[in-house]
Enzyme design. Structure first.
Site, short mmCIF file in Angstrom:
data_model
loop_
_atom_site.label_atom_id
_atom_site.label_comp_id
_atom_site.label_asym_id
_atom_site.label_seq_id
_atom_site.Cartn_x
_atom_site.Cartn_y
_atom_site.Cartn_z
CB CYS A 124 -0.94 0.22 1.31
SG CYS A 124 -2.03 -1.28 1.15
CG HIS A 271 -2.77 3.22 2.85
ND1 HIS A 271 -3.63 2.98 1.83
CD2 HIS A 271 -2.78 2.18 3.52
CE1 HIS A 271 -3.87 1.75 1.75
NE2 HIS A 271 -3.48 1.06 2.87
CG ASN A 301 -6.82 -0.69 2.27
OD1 ASN A 301 -6.31 -0.23 1.30
ND2 ASN A 301 -6.26 -1.17 3.31
O1 UT7 Z 1 -3.14 -1.51 3.76
C1 UT7 Z 1 -3.05 -2.09 4.84
C2 UT7 Z 1 -4.24 -3.21 5.21
N1 UT7 Z 1 -4.54 -3.73 6.51
C3 UT7 Z 1 -4.76 -2.74 7.40
O2 UT7 Z 1 -4.83 -1.79 7.52
C4 UT7 Z 1 -5.29 -3.56 8.72
C5 UT7 Z 1 -5.06 -3.26 9.85
N2 UT7 Z 1 -5.73 -3.59 11.12
C6 UT7 Z 1 -7.26 -3.26 11.17
O3 UT7 Z 1 -7.75 -2.60 10.29
C7 UT7 Z 1 -7.94 -4.27 12.24
O4 UT7 Z 1 -7.21 -5.13 12.94
C8 UT7 Z 1 -9.27 -4.80 11.93
C9 UT7 Z 1 -10.19 -3.97 11.45
C10 UT7 Z 1 -8.76 -5.90 10.47
C11 UT7 Z 1 -9.92 -5.71 12.82
O5 UT7 Z 1 -10.12 -5.03 13.87
P1 UT7 Z 1 -9.86 -5.53 15.29
O6 UT7 Z 1 -10.36 -4.53 16.17
O7 UT7 Z 1 -8.40 -5.71 15.30
O8 UT7 Z 1 -10.89 -6.54 15.57
P2 UT7 Z 1 -10.22 -8.17 16.09
O9 UT7 Z 1 -9.57 -9.00 14.66
O10 UT7 Z 1 -9.23 -8.31 17.15
O11 UT7 Z 1 -11.50 -8.76 16.23
C12 UT7 Z 1 -12.33 -8.39 17.35
C13 UT7 Z 1 -13.78 -9.34 17.40
C14 UT7 Z 1 -13.78 -10.69 17.20
O12 UT7 Z 1 -14.67 -11.39 17.96
P3 UT7 Z 1 -14.38 -12.02 19.28
O13 UT7 Z 1 -13.43 -12.96 19.20
O14 UT7 Z 1 -13.93 -10.98 20.10
O15 UT7 Z 1 -15.60 -12.52 19.67
C15 UT7 Z 1 -13.62 -11.01 15.72
O16 UT7 Z 1 -14.14 -12.40 15.28
O17 UT7 Z 1 -14.44 -9.15 16.26
C16 UT7 Z 1 -14.76 -10.09 15.13
N3 UT7 Z 1 -14.68 -9.72 14.08
C17 UT7 Z 1 -15.92 -9.40 13.21
N4 UT7 Z 1 -17.27 -9.09 13.67
C18 UT7 Z 1 -18.07 -8.45 12.76
C19 UT7 Z 1 -13.66 -9.55 13.12
N5 UT7 Z 1 -14.03 -9.02 11.98
C20 UT7 Z 1 -15.44 -8.81 12.07
C21 UT7 Z 1 -16.33 -8.45 11.00
N6 UT7 Z 1 -17.70 -8.20 11.46
N7 UT7 Z 1 -16.24 -8.28 9.88
#
Ligand code: UT7
Length: 344
Positions: A124, A271, A301
């Site tokens: 990115c 970005h 993104n």
């Molecule tokens: O260009 C570079 C590209 N990448 C990035 O910029 C990614 C950077 N990272 C992020 O933006 C974040 O880490 C994410 C948006 C991908 C994820 O957010 P998070 O706050 O880190 O969520 P998490 O993965 O820690 O998940 C928290 C909870 C989990 O549930 P439990 O285990 O707490 O019950 C996930 O299963 O949220 C759940 N979850 C969702 N729920 C609904 C994860 N994705 C989703 C979803 N919808 N899409």
């Protein structure tokens, strides 16, 4: 001598997939996506559209914008395409693996017969890398004058729609700028163009954002049926933590190295990966959030295309004036990170 952005352009597929649409197929919901990322929708290319198609549309848009400028001597798209010395395409989703470069396909379709063409792979951060590489090429050789720098992605082709941690994040699109070497100064009063760039990488995080299949790690096996197509795998938490540190460091260092204060910067164009990452960085640095231009709500993104699409939107909406000091800042697969300071 200054290396200036002469014009901007972009192209985004018309098909718009909202969070609500997505939630009919994926176990997620609008509230979660908005609150965790700031994304409201993404645009998705149709099955016949490849990276070069979006890149070509953005390229035509930028050259058309340049033609409208008073001091442009060329009259037609064909004429201005012939003045290009190089086409640099930043992408993680090229038309083909390895070869030919997608930039060569664009060069041919654009009729840019006098231009060299090359793809760069910097995740990115690709557009930020591309600008600095173009500036270097323009500076090194006095005969080069104009370079087209493009960021273009069809990320939807590499998404595992069963992985809700990644499929909600990405969209398709392309953005481009025409860089031109001019007689304006790049230092002192009246300075213009790209002032300073920082390019960094931390390959220790290579596995955090990766498309594993394809490439020389995979042995060719005749007749092999590929059950799982190449797709993005990501450690979201690790990338998030890296991103906040990367952005804060780049902003601080760019300002320090040019002896500038944040008040002198008209826009930071980050970005567009996650609005929460931008908020966290803004809070840590004590920078008002409205200094950052965000359009992630509409496009999600788009990787290397996100900064040039944002620049073009700012420009088309009259939010960017000649002489404005702007800063790009980004991070991505590699891991890579960096930023450019530019007087528009
Ligand atoms: O260009 C570079 C590209 N990448 C990035 O910029 C990614 C950077 N990272 C992020 O933006 C974040 O880490 C994410 C948006 C991908 C994820 O957010 P998070 O706050 O880190 O969520 P998490 O993965 O820690 O998940 C928290 C909870 C989990 O549930 P439990 O285990 O707490 O019950 C996930 O299963 O949220 C759940 N979850 C969702 N729920 C609904 C994860 N994705 C989703 C979803 N919808 N899409």
């Amino acid at each position: 001598m200054a290396i200036e952005i002469r014009a901007t352009g972009s192209a985004v597929p018309s098909r718009r997939l909202t969070n609500v649409d997505l939630a009919t197929e994926v176990d997620t919901d609008d509230e979660w996506i908005r609150s965790h990322t700031g994304i409201g929708s993404r645009h998705i290319a149709d099955d016949n559209t490849g990276c070069s198609d979006l890149a070509l549309d953005a390229s035509r848009a930028v050259l058309t914008a340049a033609l409208k400028q008073e001091d442009c001597r060329e009259k037609t798209l064909e004429e201005i395409a012939l003045t290009l010395d190089m086409i640099i395409l930043a992408t993680a989703t090229a038309d083909y693996y390895g070869c030919p470069s997608t930039a060569c396909i664009i060069q041919h379709k654009l009729g840019a017969r006098n231009a060299g063409a090359v793809d760069i792979s910097a995740g990115c951060s690709g557009f930020i890398y591309g600008l600095e590489m173009a500036a270097g090429l323009l500076g090194l050789n006095t005969s080069r004058k104009r370079i087209l720098v493009i960021g273009a992605e069809v990320l939807s082709r590499f998404i595992d729609w069963n992985d809700r941690g990644t499929c909600i994040l990405f969209g398709d699109g392309a953005g481009a700028v025409l860089l031109e070497k001019t007689g304006n100064p790049s230092t002192g009063s009246g300075k213009r163009g790209i002032l300073r760039t920082i390019l960094k990488a931390d390959g220790a995080g290579a596995d955090y954002l990766i498309i594993k299949k394809g490439g020389s790690r995979n042995k060719f096996k005749a007749g092999e049926i590929i059950k799982t197509p190449p797709h993005i795998e990501m450690n979201g938490r690790a990338v998030y933590n890296f991103a906040v540190k990367a952005i804060t460091g780049i902003i601080t260092n760019l300002l320090k190295e040019e002896s500038l204060t944040i008040d002198e910067v008209r826009w930071i164009v980050p970005h567009q990966a996650n609005a929460r990452i931008v908020s966290a960085a803004a809070k840590r640095l004590g920078i008002p959030e409205d200094k950052f231009f965000l359009n992630i709500e509409e496009y999600a993104n788009t990787s290397s295309a996100s900064i040039p699409i944002a620049l073009d939107e700012l420009n088309r909406n009259g939010k960017l004036s000649r002489g404005d000091l702007i800063m790009t800042v980004g991070f991505g697969a590699g891991l890579t990170y960096g930023g450019n300071l530019i007087i528009y």
